[in-house]
Structure formats: structure tokens, C-alpha cells
Motif scaffolding. Structure first.
Motif, short mmCIF file in Angstrom:
data_model
loop_
_atom_site.label_atom_id
_atom_site.label_comp_id
_atom_site.label_asym_id
_atom_site.label_seq_id
_atom_site.Cartn_x
_atom_site.Cartn_y
_atom_site.Cartn_z
N LEU A 78 35.92 24.56 92.04
CA LEU A 78 36.62 25.67 91.87
C LEU A 78 38.22 24.58 92.01
CD1 LEU A 78 36.50 29.49 92.95
CD2 LEU A 78 39.22 27.47 92.98
N GLU A 79 38.72 24.78 90.63
CA GLU A 79 40.33 24.37 90.56
C GLU A 79 41.73 25.45 90.70
OE1 GLU A 79 40.04 21.36 87.80
OE2 GLU A 79 39.06 20.07 88.46
N PHE A 80 42.49 25.12 90.79
CA PHE A 80 43.03 26.18 91.26
C PHE A 80 44.48 25.82 89.99
CE2 PHE A 80 43.41 25.55 95.80
CZ PHE A 80 43.02 26.23 95.99
N HIS A 81 44.58 27.22 89.60
CA HIS A 81 46.00 26.57 88.25
C HIS A 81 46.87 26.04 89.18
CE1 HIS A 81 49.60 28.13 85.51
NE2 HIS A 81 48.35 28.75 85.16
N ARG A 82 47.96 25.22 87.90
CA ARG A 82 48.38 24.06 88.08
C ARG A 82 49.36 24.91 89.37
NH1 ARG A 82 48.93 26.06 82.97
NH2 ARG A 82 50.85 26.46 82.01
N SER A 83 50.54 26.15 88.60
CA SER A 83 51.12 26.35 89.25
C SER A 83 51.03 26.72 90.93
CB SER A 83 52.21 27.82 88.74
OG SER A 83 50.38 28.99 89.09
N LEU A 84 49.63 26.66 91.11
CA LEU A 84 49.39 27.30 92.57
C LEU A 84 48.88 26.07 93.52
CD1 LEU A 84 46.76 29.76 91.90
CD2 LEU A 84 49.50 30.39 92.35
N MET A 85 48.48 24.82 92.61
CA MET A 85 48.68 23.88 93.56
C MET A 85 49.25 22.46 94.43
SD MET A 85 46.27 21.57 90.67
CE MET A 85 45.69 20.70 91.53
N PRO A 86 49.74 22.37 95.56
CA PRO A 86 50.42 21.71 95.75
C PRO A 86 51.40 20.72 95.23
CG PRO A 86 48.87 21.60 97.21
CD PRO A 86 48.20 22.20 95.83
N ALA A 87 51.51 20.18 94.25
CA ALA A 87 51.52 19.03 94.07
C ALA A 87 52.57 19.51 93.04
CB ALA A 87 50.77 18.25 93.47
N VAL A 96 41.31 37.14 89.09
CA VAL A 96 42.60 37.40 89.44
C VAL A 96 42.90 36.04 88.81
CG1 VAL A 96 43.26 36.66 91.58
CG2 VAL A 96 40.94 37.86 91.82
N THR A 97 44.53 36.98 88.52
CA THR A 97 45.28 35.96 88.52
C THR A 97 46.56 35.34 88.50
OG1 THR A 97 46.75 38.12 87.87
CG2 THR A 97 45.11 37.84 86.41
N VAL A 98 47.12 34.59 88.38
CA VAL A 98 48.12 33.51 88.91
C VAL A 98 50.00 35.13 89.51
CG1 VAL A 98 50.50 32.44 88.75
CG2 VAL A 98 48.43 31.47 88.09
N GLY A 99 49.45 36.13 88.42
CA GLY A 99 50.31 37.22 89.01
C GLY A 99 49.77 37.93 90.47
N ASP A 100 48.39 38.34 90.27
CA ASP A 100 47.18 38.56 91.28
C ASP A 100 48.01 38.31 92.88
OD1 ASP A 100 46.67 40.56 89.78
OD2 ASP A 100 44.50 39.57 88.85
N PHE A 116 56.82 29.08 99.56
CA PHE A 116 55.06 28.74 99.15
C PHE A 116 55.39 27.53 98.35
CE2 PHE A 116 52.78 28.86 95.16
CZ PHE A 116 51.42 29.10 95.74
N ALA A 117 54.12 27.13 99.23
CA ALA A 117 53.83 25.33 98.58
C ALA A 117 52.62 24.94 98.35
CB ALA A 117 54.47 24.64 100.47
N GLY A 118 52.25 26.59 97.98
CA GLY A 118 50.80 25.76 97.19
C GLY A 118 49.29 26.15 97.76
N LEU A 119 47.86 26.16 97.29
CA LEU A 119 47.17 26.69 97.96
C LEU A 119 46.25 25.96 97.78
CD1 LEU A 119 46.24 29.99 95.70
CD2 LEU A 119 47.61 30.18 97.71
N SER A 120 45.97 25.34 99.35
CA SER A 120 44.57 24.75 99.42
C SER A 120 43.39 25.06 99.85
CB SER A 120 44.90 24.13 100.66
OG SER A 120 44.98 24.12 102.17
#
Length: 229
Positions: free
Chosen positions: A60-69, A130-134, A204-208
Motif C-alpha cells: 500500500l502506498e500513501f498519497h504524495r501529500s501524506l508521505m514524509p518526503a 478514505v480521502t486525503v481530506g478525511d 504534521f510530518a507525514g504518515l508511516s
């Protein structure tokens, strides 16, 4: 509750938030009755942090806006009215799936300062992805909850700092003193919030992903923004 620390960052606070003024930026979120501080130009995105684990190939891959980088710099301790005014977060972005493949339920974990909690995020109506906004609104709503119990002494300085800096770091010429005073008064009402238990870790610094956990169980990575440094 005894103090709990999880040191997972080589990235220093200054490196992460040196250009972060203010840190409260999101977008078209649900309306709130809280008074909003003035709007400033949003900061640039943070630099990649190579120390955080990223999803392995084929997983599974996170949306780019939720990734630490590439995580958007959002201070979850700001009021909702300020939180939703980020011009970076368009309705299109907020409605994009939070991950690939999409998930109907995501479980998030917050562990920072004195606070540890897990909570689910679902889309409304249920059953849809589930969305980025959620994700972003779910975290912000959780962090902004009032503390139902007696807050430990360690949280008090952070509550006072949250209240005192609620108007952000906007230029003086753009400020209305009466409106700022009203915003501070509104922020003072209700007392301690969950954000204060985080001891300043509200940016916020992303999800892991978490090793050994199912794919839809994610850690919310948080660091200390300038307002609490």
C-alpha cells in the motif's frame, strides 16, 4: 500517565520549520464557529526525511501529500477556521484517495509527548475510500478535542503557548488588534485540549507504516513547529 518519548527523528526542528510562518494551513474543511486568525502566505514543503520508513514495493502506498518526503506543513493545534484556509489544499486534492489501493477504514496512531491514542478514520458515507481530506480533518479534530480529565502540569505551558500564538505569525500591518484579542479569548475558552498533551509536537510530518501491522494501520508523525519551539 508517565512521560513517554519516542525519538525517531534526526531532522532538527530548525531544519524542518525554519521557514514555517505560520504553520496552520489546510483548506476547504467543514465550517467551524471558532474565530480564525489572519491568512499568510503558506510555507514551502519540508525537505525529505530519509529516516522514516516508506511503503515497500508492491505494498500500500500513501498519497504524495501524506508521505514524509512531501508532507504538507500543517499545525493541527490551530483552530478549524484557520486550519481550513490553506490555498494549497484544493477540493480536488482533498477528495483524492489517501492511499493506493484505496481503503474504506484507516486506523491512525498518535504517540507524542505524554499522549498515545489510536482512532479510526472513515469516509462519509461509509464504504467509500478514505480521502486525503478525511485523514487531515480526522487528525485535526482529534488533536483539537478538549481534555476531559485533569491535565498534567507538563501540559500547562503548551496550553498557554497555544492560546498566546493562536493568531499566527502574520505581518503586523495585516492585523486587527480587536479581532486578534477576540480570537485569543475564544481559544482560551474550554481549557486544555489534546494538543497540549503532545508537548508541542503538533506539526504534521507525514504518515508511516508500522512493521508487523496491517497495511491500513499508520503512525502520525509529528514534530515541533516554531510556535512551540
Amino acid at each position: 500517565m508517565p512521560p513517554k518519548k519516542e525519538v525517531r527523528w534526526k531532522l532538527t526542528v530548525d531544519e524542518y520549520v525554519i521557514r514555517n510562518s505560520p504553520e496552520s494551513w489546510t483548506s476547504q474543511l467543514p465550517a467551524s464557529s471558532e474565530t480564525s486568525p489572519a491568512v499568510c502566505i503558506p510555507p514551502p514543503p519540508p525537505q525529505p526525511n530519509q529516516d522514516l520508513p516508506l511503503p515497500r514495493a508492491g505494498a500500500l502506498e500513501f498519497h504524495r501529500s501524506l508521505m514524509p518526503a512531501q508532507a504538507l506543513q500543517l499545525d493541527f493545534s490551530f483552530p478549524s477556521d484557520a486550519f481550513r484556509r490553506n490555498p494549497q489544499l484544493t477540493p480536488t486534492l482533498l477528495n483524492e484517495p489517501a492511499c493506493t489501493p484505496p481503503q474504506s477504514v484507516v486506523q491512525l496512531r498518535i504517540s507524542a509527548g505524554l499522549y498515545v491514542a489510536e482512532f479510526d478514520v472513515e469516509h462519509t458515507p461509509r464504504g467509500r475510500a478514505v480521502t486525503v481530506g478525511d485523514i487531515l480533518t480526522g487528525i485535526q479534530a482529534h488533536v483539537r478535542q478538549y481534555d476531559c480529565g485533569r491535565a498534567p502540569p507538563e501540559a500547562a505551558p503548551y496550553m498557554h503557548r497555544r492560546i498566546a500564538t493562536v493568531n499566527g505569525y502574520c505581518p503586523t500591518r495585516d492585523r486587527d488588534g480587536r479581532k486578534e484579542a477576540a480570537t485569543i479569548a475564544a481559544e482560551r475558552q474550554g481549557g486544555v485540549r489534546v494538543a497540549d498533551h503532545l508537548l508541542g509536537h503538533t506539526l504534521f510530518a507525514g504518515l508511516s507504516p508500522q512493521l508487523g501491522q496491517r497495511e491500513n494501520y499508520w503512525q502520525v508523525e509529528l514534530v515541533i513547529p516554531e510556535r512551540y519551539a
